[in-house]
Design an enzyme around this catalytic site. Structure first.
Site, short mmCIF file in Angstrom:
data_model
loop_
_atom_site.label_atom_id
_atom_site.label_comp_id
_atom_site.label_asym_id
_atom_site.label_seq_id
_atom_site.Cartn_x
_atom_site.Cartn_y
_atom_site.Cartn_z
CG ASP A 36 -2.10 0.86 1.10
OD1 ASP A 36 -2.32 1.42 0.01
OD2 ASP A 36 -2.83 1.02 2.10
CG ASN A 84 -7.34 -2.68 -6.18
OD1 ASN A 84 -6.42 -3.45 -5.96
ND2 ASN A 84 -7.67 -1.75 -5.30
C1 FPP Z 1 -2.12 0.10 -3.12
O1 FPP Z 1 -1.56 1.39 -3.19
C2 FPP Z 1 -1.58 -0.71 -4.17
C3 FPP Z 1 -2.31 -1.35 -5.12
C4 FPP Z 1 -3.77 -1.25 -5.22
C5 FPP Z 1 -1.68 -2.14 -6.14
C6 FPP Z 1 -0.38 -2.77 -5.77
C7 FPP Z 1 0.27 -3.07 -7.03
C8 FPP Z 1 1.59 -3.00 -7.27
C9 FPP Z 1 2.64 -2.75 -6.26
C10 FPP Z 1 2.06 -3.14 -8.64
C11 FPP Z 1 1.53 -4.31 -9.36
C12 FPP Z 1 2.21 -5.52 -8.90
C13 FPP Z 1 2.81 -6.37 -9.70
C14 FPP Z 1 3.46 -7.55 -9.12
C15 FPP Z 1 2.88 -6.16 -11.14
P1 FPP Z 1 -2.53 2.59 -3.47
O2 FPP Z 1 -2.62 2.79 -4.94
O3 FPP Z 1 -3.83 2.33 -2.80
O4 FPP Z 1 -1.77 3.79 -2.81
P2 FPP Z 1 -2.46 4.97 -2.01
O5 FPP Z 1 -3.16 4.34 -0.83
O6 FPP Z 1 -1.30 5.81 -1.61
O7 FPP Z 1 -3.40 5.65 -2.94
#
Ligand code: FPP
Length: 254
Positions: A36, A84
């Protein structure tokens, strides 16, 4: 000695030093990671959210290799949840594109002993992504040191619902009776055979589970921190393991 060779030697020594701080006899068997804070990491730098996901994906590779060197047998990383899809189309597309690049990157599989598997509902993903997923699973199938489960289009409630449906069908067809429904049977009907998760790491300051490994987290320990996932280092991972080792796990006993 070439510069690259020198750096990889320095990196190896640094990893070994960090790993020596850990009690190898008391490692968590399975570590879950909620990656996250990518969006916030990017925004703070004036970058699009997808840039944070890109650095986050690269960091997963770094941390997985390090955890594998440490001796961790199973890692599950939350890459895309069933919720998501609610994000703007542009971000969903960027995440899917990143996933595809990640899977096509042969370096993901080279030079380490990590086997890749996936949990989640693949049926709605594109044919290309599904083919690359199957390919990554097949190519890494005989790696034995560490298994990396990537949770993609994954939701813990959906996983349990799906298992209940499978079992209901078996009862309906007379294959089993309701009395034969046990915790083990429910476990066997989940997406894949995955051990209970001992430690869940969630960076970025949020203190929730977000539908991650609901069945498998019955007795998990949690480790939270304010660091955003792209900034999460091997030192942070070592600290999480060392904090875990100081916990007294009683599993409901005394
Ligand atoms: C949460 O951060 C993260 C996600 C919803 C996606 C996680 C995905 C990756 C790290 C990349 C994809 C993975 C691979 C293996 C290709 P957020 O977007 O909710 O961050 P925020 O809370 O700061 O908005």
């Amino acid at each position: 000695m070439g510069v690259n060779c020198h750096f990889s030697l320095v990196k190896k020594r640094k990893n070994e030093k960090l790993i020596s701080e850990i009690d190898k006899s008391n490692l968590p068997n399975h570590v879950g990671i909620i990656m996250d804070g990518n969006g916030r990491w990017a925004r703070r730098r004036g970058l699009p959210r997808s840039a944070g996901h890109r650095v986050g994906a690269a960091n997963l590779k770094t941390i997985t290799e390090f955890a594998s060197d440490m001796g961790i047998r199973y890692i599950t990383a939350y890459a895309f949840s069933t919720e998501n899809w609610k994000r703007p189309k542009e971000e969903v597309d960027a995440l899917m594109q990143l996933l595809l690049e990640y899977l096509k990157d042969k370096k993901l599989l080279e030079g380490n002993q990590v086997r890749v598997k996936f949990i989640g509902d693949r049926s709605v993903l594109t044919d290309e992504i599904r083919a690359e997923m199957a390919n990554a699973e097949a190519e890494s199938a005989d790696r034995t040191r560490t298994t990396l489960f990537l949770a993609i289009n994954y939701g813990g409630q959906q996983e349990v619902t799906n298992a209940v449906k499978n079992i209901a069908n078996k009862v309906k067809s007379g294959e089993i009776s309701p009395d034969e429904i046990t915790e083990d049977l429910i476990g066997e009907n989940l997406y894949t055979d995955i051990p209970d998760v001992d430690l869940i790491i969630r960076p970025s300051g949020e203190l929730r589970l977000s539908n991650f490994l609901l069945w498998q987290s019955a007795y998990s320990e949690f480790w939270f921190s304010d660091i955003n996932w792209p900034d999460f280092t091997k030192e942070d991972f070592t600290r999480a393991i060392s904090d875990y080792q100081a916990r007294n796990r009683r599993f409901g006993g005394v």
